[in-house]
Design an enzyme around this catalytic site. Structure first.
Site, PDB file in Angstrom:
ATOM      1  N   ASP A  40       0.835  -1.195   0.000  1.00  0.00           N
ATOM      2  CA  ASP A  40       0.000   0.000   0.000  1.00  0.00           C
ATOM      3  C   ASP A  40       0.869   1.244   0.000  1.00  0.00           C
ATOM      4  O   ASP A  40       2.005   1.223   0.512  1.00  0.00           O
ATOM      5  CB  ASP A  40      -0.918   0.013   1.227  1.00  0.00           C
ATOM      6  N   TYR A  68       6.826  -8.336   8.834  1.00  0.00           N
ATOM      7  CA  TYR A  68       6.386  -6.943   8.984  1.00  0.00           C
ATOM      8  C   TYR A  68       6.547  -6.490  10.428  1.00  0.00           C
ATOM      9  O   TYR A  68       6.502  -7.296  11.361  1.00  0.00           O
ATOM     10  CB  TYR A  68       4.899  -6.800   8.618  1.00  0.00           C
ATOM     11  N   ASP A  82      -6.861   0.947   8.526  1.00  0.00           N
ATOM     12  CA  ASP A  82      -5.635   1.668   8.864  1.00  0.00           C
ATOM     13  C   ASP A  82      -5.982   3.141   9.066  1.00  0.00           C
ATOM     14  O   ASP A  82      -7.150   3.536   8.957  1.00  0.00           O
ATOM     15  CB  ASP A  82      -4.548   1.480   7.797  1.00  0.00           C
ATOM     16  N   ARG A 178      -3.302  -5.333   8.400  1.00  0.00           N
ATOM     17  CA  ARG A 178      -4.321  -4.447   8.989  1.00  0.00           C
ATOM     18  C   ARG A 178      -5.563  -5.235   9.399  1.00  0.00           C
ATOM     19  O   ARG A 178      -6.194  -4.930  10.402  1.00  0.00           O
ATOM     20  CB  ARG A 178      -4.659  -3.295   8.049  1.00  0.00           C
TER      21      ARG A 178
END
Length: 303
Positions: A40, A68, A82, A178
């Site tokens: 993203d 991550y 998010d 997310r």
């Protein structure tokens, strides 16, 4: 010298993965470049780019586990899961102990079901979910299984109204961090949202190996980009390797199937993809083993 291999790039904030590819094409003057997993725009981190013939191994790098680091905020939720979205739920105060948070988070390790968020690139009936979401539509999405290999709680700030938890997550491809954050909040009984995300590794390729776009431009000006690239075969080192004779190597480069010795069974399972090498350790390509016939047949030949 023609550049070929995998270039580990540090994706900057507010760039799409396609933006990065376009920028690198301009810097290197090379058209044949492919990225190995969409990030993203607000997400930063490891974005391996395949250059030249290395674009033929994109699919094998995409399949690698990802790692991550994310910040989870408990006590509010948004329509995008998010902080780019609109707040849709919020509580004034969160009351949770560290032990309950850790125990709940650990329950997500393993195979889990995820429903892709509306603001995602997943297609439903030929349309991207984020296009439908921008039109104000919410459609039913099928859940899918992903694998969470490990979650490490790096830090917790529980003294504030909306506690912040920093996580390190190692997961399979296709995992939405997310959504994981949202689901953890639901398991804790509170709305939750992801506020930050950095991809710190794709398989063995780590953040420390990555170049910024500025650093890449400087290396290109000096003609030393190749020194920071990963050889195509080394970027897929998770695949088993097999060495063949000179005659077999010649046949392999012609795209012919190769009969194998019994020793091959020690490194591969049925229909296992393998990297093939000549007696002089030249990378010949990617082959697939057929256990019934005891042969390997070409998938991608690098001649």
């Amino acid at each position: 010298m023609t550049l070929e291999g995998v270039l580990p790039i540090l994706k900057p904030v507010d760039f799409t993965s396609h933006d990065v590819v376009a920028k690198v094409r301009g810097i290197l003057g090379i058209r044949r470049i492919g990225h190995t997993g969409t990030l993203d725009p607000k997400v930063t981190g490891v974005l391996p780019l395949c250059i030249g013939r290395a674009t033929r191994v994109v699919e094998y790098i995409q399949d690698l586990p990802k790692q991550y680091e994310a910040v989870l905020i408990i006590g509010l939720a948004t329509d995008t899961e998010d902080m780019t979205g609109t707040i849709i739920k919020q509580v004034d105060q969160v009351d949770l102990s560290a032990s309950i948070i850790v125990e709940t988070i650990n329950n997500f390790i393993g195979t889990i079901d995820q429903v892709p968020p509306m603001y995602s690139a997943v297609k439903v009936d030929g349309q991207r979910l984020y296009d439908l979401a921008r039109q104000g539509q919410v459609v039913e999405r099928k859940s899918r299984q992903v694998e969470i290999y490990n979650i490490e709680v790096m830090s917790m700030h529980l003294e504030i109204a909306h506690p912040q938890i920093k996580l390190r997550v190692k997961c399979s491809k296709g995992t939405y961090i997310r959504t994981l954050c949202t689901d953890i909040g639901q398991a804790l009984g509170y709305p939750a949202v992801m506020s930050e995300l950095v991809r710190t590794a794709t398989g063995p390729i780590e953040l420390a190996q990555c170049l910024t776009l500025t650093e890449l431009a400087e290396l290109a000006a000096k003609g030393t980009v190749a020194s920071r690239m990963i050889a195509t075969d080394q970027a897929i080192s998770h695949l088993p390797a097999w060495k063949v004779s000179e005659q077999e190597a010649a046949n392999a480069l012609q795209g012919k199937a190769i009969q194998l010795t019994a020793a091959f069974h020690d490194i591969a399972d049925d229909h296992q993809i393998v990297r093939l090498y000549s007696p002089m350790d030249s990378f010949l390509g990617i082959y697939r083993w057929n256990a019934v016939q005891n042969i390997i047949t070409p998938e991608k030949v690098f001649n």
